[in-house]
Design a protein around this motif. Structure first.
Motif, PDB file in Angstrom:
ATOM      1  N   VAL A 181       0.811  -1.214   0.000  1.00  0.00           N
ATOM      2  CA  VAL A 181       0.000   0.000   0.000  1.00  0.00           C
ATOM      3  C   VAL A 181       0.847   1.267   0.000  1.00  0.00           C
ATOM      4  O   VAL A 181       0.333   2.362  -0.179  1.00  0.00           O
ATOM      5  N   MET A 182       2.161   1.133   0.170  1.00  0.00           N
ATOM      6  CA  MET A 182       3.015   2.315   0.187  1.00  0.00           C
ATOM      7  C   MET A 182       3.109   2.966  -1.200  1.00  0.00           C
ATOM      8  O   MET A 182       3.323   4.171  -1.313  1.00  0.00           O
TER       9      MET A 182
ATOM     10  N   ALA B 115      -5.455   2.288  -0.752  1.00  0.00           N
ATOM     11  CA  ALA B 115      -4.098   2.501  -0.239  1.00  0.00           C
ATOM     12  C   ALA B 115      -3.939   3.905   0.336  1.00  0.00           C
ATOM     13  O   ALA B 115      -3.246   4.101   1.340  1.00  0.00           O
ATOM     14  N   GLN B 116      -4.569   4.890  -0.298  1.00  0.00           N
ATOM     15  CA  GLN B 116      -4.512   6.251   0.227  1.00  0.00           C
ATOM     16  C   GLN B 116      -5.092   6.313   1.638  1.00  0.00           C
ATOM     17  O   GLN B 116      -4.568   7.004   2.516  1.00  0.00           O
ATOM     18  N   ILE B 117      -6.176   5.584   1.860  1.00  0.00           N
ATOM     19  CA  ILE B 117      -6.819   5.565   3.171  1.00  0.00           C
ATOM     20  C   ILE B 117      -5.898   4.940   4.213  1.00  0.00           C
ATOM     21  O   ILE B 117      -5.763   5.450   5.325  1.00  0.00           O
ATOM     22  N   ILE B 118      -5.246   3.826   3.849  1.00  0.00           N
ATOM     23  CA  ILE B 118      -4.330   3.166   4.786  1.00  0.00           C
ATOM     24  C   ILE B 118      -3.182   4.100   5.151  1.00  0.00           C
ATOM     25  O   ILE B 118      -2.808   4.228   6.325  1.00  0.00           O
ATOM     26  N   ARG B 119      -2.609   4.774   4.150  1.00  0.00           N
ATOM     27  CA  ARG B 119      -1.515   5.704   4.424  1.00  0.00           C
ATOM     28  C   ARG B 119      -1.993   6.877   5.274  1.00  0.00           C
ATOM     29  O   ARG B 119      -1.264   7.367   6.150  1.00  0.00           O
ATOM     30  N   TYR B 120      -3.211   7.320   5.038  1.00  0.00           N
ATOM     31  CA  TYR B 120      -3.781   8.404   5.831  1.00  0.00           C
ATOM     32  C   TYR B 120      -3.880   8.006   7.303  1.00  0.00           C
ATOM     33  O   TYR B 120      -3.484   8.767   8.192  1.00  0.00           O
TER      34      TYR B 120
END
Length: 234
Positions: A193-194, A201-206
């Motif tokens: 997800v990086m 993936a944007q949500i996980i990084r957020y």
């Protein structure tokens, strides 16, 4: 508070959660909860229907916020706690049972549970969504505070995984990820997800890097361990 029929929980991510408890000033209470086998004398046909009944009973006992394990919270839900009952109910759809906010004496909860007297075991979402929508909410919408989109209980799989331009997720309070219906073929983990451009993936990084309600992320070192990233307190 985690309700489960298991005696205890364990594993890789459980260890990480425990390592972060002191950093985030969080307490976890494990509440052993037996799996119901019947409702109003009728045998429940699946573990998922047992979960549907359990979440109603738990809310009637404790009140608070219920979350499916594959729901992700993006903004504080505290502002909704003063309502008697809050749920996601999209336009032209049945209500969602994945994210629920309720006082323990909410009138809707008792009417919803009573609907299981007419238990239709062969219809997947009848008692969990169709019955309460058609038989209760259509005539008594005043029983709940309705959120049409921003609790994210509708099907967002295409937006999450196939639409890199979908940025509206930042306006949501929560999203039900439909994890068991993930459409991709690649493995999803802390490494993949990086670099992914999907909203998922944007949500996980957020969540990992942009939100820090209890501690400064600069004081937490992210260490790579095989295919995972592990939080380590400095």
């Amino acid at each position: 508070m985690i309700h489960s029929n298991l005696g205890d929980l364990g594993g890789y991510y459980w260890d990480i959660i425990h390592s972060l408890l002191s950093v985030t000033n969080t307490t976890i209470h494990f509440q052993q909860t037996p799996i119901p086998t019947h409702v109003f004398g009728q045998k429940l046909s699946s573990i998922y229907h047992a979960s549907d009944v359990t979440r109603i009973n738990v809310l009637m006992k404790y009140g608070g916020i219920y979350l499916d394990t594959d729901s992700i919270v993006l903004k504080s839900l505290k502002k909704f706690l003063h309502f008697e009952m809050v749920l996601g109910w999209p336009e032209m759809e049945d209500m969602g049972s994945q994210i629920l906010i309720a006082h323990k004496n909410a009138r809707f909860l008792r009417l919803w549970l009573n609907g299981y007297r007419i238990y239709k075991s062969s219809i997947w979402y009848y008692n969990a969504g169709q019955y309460p929508t058609e038989q209760i909410l259509h005539s008594r919408p005043d029983l709940v505070h309705r959120i049409k989109t921003k609790l994210g209980v509708h099907n967002l799989l295409t937006k999450l995984h196939e639409d890199p331009e979908w940025a509206e997720w930042r306006e949501y309070y929560a999203i039900h990820l439909l994890a068991r219906h993930y459409p991709g073929v690649e493995e999803v983990n802390e490494v993949s997800v990086m670099t992914s451009k999907t909203p998922y993936a944007q949500i996980i990084r957020y969540v990992l890097y942009e939100t820090a309600p209890y501690f400064d992320l600069h004081n937490v070192v992210l260490k790579r361990n095989r295919h995972h990233w592990v939080f380590k307190k400095t």
